[in-house]
Every structure is written in C-alpha cells, then in structure tokens.
Design a protein around this motif. Structure first.
Motif, PDB file in Angstrom:
ATOM      1  N   MET A 139     -38.822  18.987  -3.149  1.00  0.00           N
ATOM      2  CA  MET A 139     -39.051  17.917  -4.095  1.00  0.00           C
ATOM      3  C   MET A 139     -38.217  18.167  -5.342  1.00  0.00           C
ATOM      4  N   LEU A 140     -37.638  17.103  -5.844  1.00  0.00           N
ATOM      5  CA  LEU A 140     -36.740  17.228  -6.991  1.00  0.00           C
ATOM      6  C   LEU A 140     -37.501  16.963  -8.290  1.00  0.00           C
ATOM      7  N   PHE A 141     -37.401  17.905  -9.217  1.00  0.00           N
ATOM      8  CA  PHE A 141     -37.982  17.726 -10.555  1.00  0.00           C
ATOM      9  C   PHE A 141     -36.835  17.489 -11.518  1.00  0.00           C
ATOM     10  N   ARG A 142     -36.979  16.464 -12.363  1.00  0.00           N
ATOM     11  CA  ARG A 142     -35.960  16.216 -13.396  1.00  0.00           C
ATOM     12  C   ARG A 142     -36.654  16.075 -14.733  1.00  0.00           C
ATOM     13  N   VAL A 143     -36.186  16.790 -15.719  1.00  0.00           N
ATOM     14  CA  VAL A 143     -36.737  16.610 -17.061  1.00  0.00           C
ATOM     15  C   VAL A 143     -35.596  16.462 -18.072  1.00  0.00           C
ATOM     16  N   ASP A 144     -35.861  15.654 -19.070  1.00  0.00           N
ATOM     17  CA  ASP A 144     -34.889  15.440 -20.136  1.00  0.00           C
ATOM     18  C   ASP A 144     -35.545  15.815 -21.457  1.00  0.00           C
ATOM     19  N   PRO A 145     -35.216  17.003 -21.992  1.00  0.00           N
ATOM     20  CA  PRO A 145     -35.861  17.449 -23.235  1.00  0.00           C
ATOM     21  C   PRO A 145     -35.556  16.510 -24.400  1.00  0.00           C
ATOM     22  N   SER A 165     -38.128  27.570 -13.552  1.00  0.00           N
ATOM     23  CA  SER A 165     -37.066  26.776 -12.943  1.00  0.00           C
ATOM     24  C   SER A 165     -36.469  25.788 -13.936  1.00  0.00           C
ATOM     25  N   LEU A 166     -37.367  25.097 -14.668  1.00  0.00           N
ATOM     26  CA  LEU A 166     -36.921  24.019 -15.545  1.00  0.00           C
ATOM     27  C   LEU A 166     -36.701  24.485 -16.979  1.00  0.00           C
ATOM     28  N   GLY A 167     -37.073  25.743 -17.261  1.00  0.00           N
ATOM     29  CA  GLY A 167     -36.908  26.244 -18.626  1.00  0.00           C
ATOM     30  C   GLY A 167     -37.877  25.591 -19.604  1.00  0.00           C
TER      31      GLY A 167
END
Lengths: 328, 119
Positions: B1-7, B45-47
């Motif tokens: 599954m792909l996780f995407r985050v935009d800080p 993973s995503l910091g």
C-alpha cells in the motif's frame, strides 16, 4: 565480464536435448552389444555384486541384471532430457548435461565390466571384480561428465527474462512516499511449524542437541515465511511480519535501478525461500509479480510481492531525487 | 500500500495518512484482514512522528475501517469494503466543500441531518 563473454558468443544452437540423451543411448547400446556378443558364454546365474575383497556376494539372472540397468538408464536419461528441454532450472542445462554423462558412465561402465567378468565362468561365485575398478568407474564418470560439459556448450543467451519497465511515481517535490506490503508462504510456514514440533519432540524425548538443531532450522524457515516489504526514502527493508526487527535492508545508495516483472520461483530459482543463483539472490515466496533491484555492484536482488510496480516506482523516484543536482 | 504525505499541505499529516489507507481500501489494493505497518515503522518510513501515525490510525478506527489491537497492530476490518472507504472519501469532500463556504461544524452536521430527515 560474464555478460560480455556470453553476448560475444554466437547463439548456442546445439541440439541440447539430443546431446543430453546421447550418453544414455550409448550406455544402453554398449550393454546390449556386449550382451549380444557374450550371451552364449555367460552362466545362467551372473555374479552382479561384489564385496570389498572383490568376491562376488550378489547374484541375478542376465535378463534381471540387464533389466535393472536398462530401467536405471531410461529413468535417469528421460529425467535429464526433460529438464534440459524444459530449461528447468533456467541456467542449469550445462550442469545437468554433465551430470547426465557422468551418471550414464557410472551405470554403463560397471554394467559392461560385470558382463565381461562373468564370461566363460562356470561358477558365478568364483567371479572376481577388484575394488580398484570402483576408482576407475569414478574416473570414467568424471571424464564423461567433462565431455558432457564441453558438448553442451555455454548457456544459450536470452533465457534471462527481459527486464520490466522502470516506472516513476508522480511525486511533487516536498512530498514523501512510502510503500509497505506483506507477502507470505503458507507451505513454508507449515514446513517451519512441523520442523519446530519435530525439534521440540525430539529434544524432549530423545536427543537435546538434535532437537536444538531442528528448532534452529525451524526458526530459519519460519522467519522468512511471512515478511513485510517496506520501500521508502531509505531503500528496501525486509522484516518478519510479526517481529519488530530487520531481516535485510538494501539502502538507496546501493541501488542502480528498480523494475518489476513476473518471477518464476521454480524456473529461475529452483524453489522457494531465500534463494541464491549466479548473479543474484532474492526472497522468493511464490511465483508471480516481483520487485527486481539492480544493484550498483551489478548483482540483482528480487522480492516477490504484489503491486511490485508501485514499489519500484517509489524507489526509482527517490533514486531520481538523489541524483538530481538539488538533491533529495 | 502506498502512503503519501505532504508536510507543506494544510491538511494534518495524520489525516493524510488516513486518506492513503482509505484510498487503498477504496481502489481495492488493500483487502479485509490485511495488516497495516506498525506505527513506529511507518513513522520511520515517512519521517513523521509516531503519534502522527497513531492519530491517523485512530481516525480510521473511528470510521470502522481498521481495528487496533494491542500486540496485533492495525488490521483492516472485515466490514471495510471499497464502497465503505469511498463513503469516507465522500464525507471528506463534503466537509472540505462546506468549510470553503465558511460553514461551522454545527452547520455541516445540520446539512447532513436535514438530508437524513428528508428520507
């Protein structure tokens, strides 16, 4: 290095199936020929097995002995030919052919020796075959194996599957992506649990050390039987699904390019689990979709997992970022 | 599954993580019974902070899409279906639209209640 010699060679168009079949046909022909020439001079009861001192200690009729030899040669021969023709394992044709030659020689040569030793014998128990003939058999088998290796020639090029596309993710600068998925092998898990039970039972009832060895083996089977594959800005990480530690990590810096394609566990790796083969290794828990990591060292590491194209895209996107002048 | 985050986005990071999971359930990439990565792993993973991930997971639990169990981690529930996840996405859009119009939380709930009363 290996790649360049392979591509420099012209395509190997040798009839590999026939080459693989030849020693078995030759051994059957040799046995048949010797029997035809000596049939009138053989006793009804042949000495067919010999002890360390060279004395006969096993007997059979000529027909029975020849039948056993024929069945052995046909079974081994057809197994080798079928595997070579089907290219299972993909890069193993040359070794298989060599092993076939050695097997045919190691069956045919002692067979012929036994027939010749029985010629003109009035009493089968007086027939002798000295132990050093065993060494000669080994030498003949080794020589035949070498001949098979040379006749089979280099592996034909192009039986490595073509690499898949190297996809990219649409990830605007500043955004972070991570991908994670589990892959499990039920047969491996069952095997591991059975081994564990056997180890515990043997350890408790019989031998503690043998039990401990089995338990250790079971752990080595169970740990990679269910794995979480994580792909992110740091690289690729494999960890057991249920335990919070790492089995394997390949940092981004060791990656050259990442693709995805269908992987055949049997054909390419000869089985399931942590697999090794010339030029690569991988965690292959099933056949099908898999991530293929081409490392800076030129080696390959594969992981079979669903949705591998997305994982490859994440890694390629981070590779692009690391290489771009602005940095990641 | 792909996780995407935009800080850099105004949407809280926890909600972005929840949206990734919701999207994966909606498009069928993730099925019922599947285990999500441990919060600590995903945070690495995503910091992002572990609590941020946990906030996202808590939100998914309240939507009935995942179960959180001590020691077992986050598991996609049997009742979580692509349609159910899309419903959550629709609600997200409704809220975003309403906020754009300057509606308060009370007024948004009232919009839904009026719609329900009409049935």
């Amino acid at each position: 290095m290996k790649r360049s010699t392979r591509s420099a060679l012209p395509a190997n168009n040798r009839p590999r199936g026939w080459i693989a079949a030849f020693p078995f046909v030759a051994a059957i022909a040799a046995l048949g020929g010797v029997y035809a020439a000596t049939a009138g001079r053989l006793p009804t009861r042949l000495a067919t097995h010999f002890g360390d001192d060279g004395r006969a200690d096993g007997y059979d009729s000529a027909q029975g002995f020849l039948t056993v030899c024929l069945v052995l040669l046909l079974v081994f021969g057809s197994a080798v030919v079928v595997c070579v023709q089907l290219r299972v394992p993909a890069q193993g044709g040359r070794w298989l052919t060599a092993a076939g030659y050695a097997t045919a020689a190691a069956t045919g040569y002692p067979g012929v020796l036994t027939l010749l030793g029985n010629v003109d014998a009035t009493d089968a128990s007086a027939v002798r075959l000295s132990l050093w003939q065993l060494a000669v058999t080994f030498a003949v088998a080794a020589a035949a194996g070498g001949l098979g290796w040379l006749l089979a020639g280099a592996e034909p090029p192009g039986d490595r599957p073509a690499p898949g596309a190297a996809p990219r993710l649409d990830l605007p600068a500043g955004m972070t992506a991570g991908w994670s998925r589990t892959v499990s092998s039920t047969p491996l898990a069952v095997l591991g649990v059975l081994t564990l039970c056997a180890g515990v039972a043997i350890g408790a009832l019989a031998d503690v050390i043998a039990g401990a060895v089995l338990v250790l083996g079971a752990i080595l089977i169970i740990l990679p039987a269910s794995v979480r594959v994580t792909v992110d800005r740091r690289g690729l990480t494999l960890s057991p699904t249920l335990l919070p530690f790492r089995l394997h990590r390949i940092p981004l810096g060791r990656l050259a390019e990442v693709t995805s394609r269908r992987i055949s566990a049997g054909k390419e790796f000869g089985g399931w689990g942590y697999r090794f083969r010339p030029g690569g290794s991988g965690l292959v828990l099933r056949s099908g979709d898999g991530i293929v990591l081409r490392l800076v060292s030129g080696r390959e590491f594969v992981v079979t997992v669903d949705d591998a194209a997305t994982a490859a895209a994440v890694l390629n996107t981070y590779l692009d970022r690391a290489r771009s002048p602005q940095g990641g | 599954m792909l996780f995407r985050v935009d800080p850099g986005s105004s949407v809280p990071l926890g909600d972005q993580i929840a949206a990734s999971v919701r999207g994966a359930i909606a498009d069928g990439t993730v099925a019922a019974g599947e285990r999500l990565p441990a919060a600590r792993e995903l945070a690495g993973s995503l910091g992002v902070n572990v609590h941020t991930v946990l906030r996202g997971y808590q939100r998914l639990k309240e939507e009935g899409l995942i179960e959180l169990r001590r020691g077992r981690g986050a598991v996609v529930t049997g009742t979580a279906s692509p349609a159910r996840a899309r419903l959550g996405e629709t609600a997200e859009r409704l809220i975003a639209e309403a906020r754009k119009l300057g509606l308060s939380d009370e007024e948004i709930v009232r919009v839904v209640r009026v719609g329900l009363a009409g049935r």
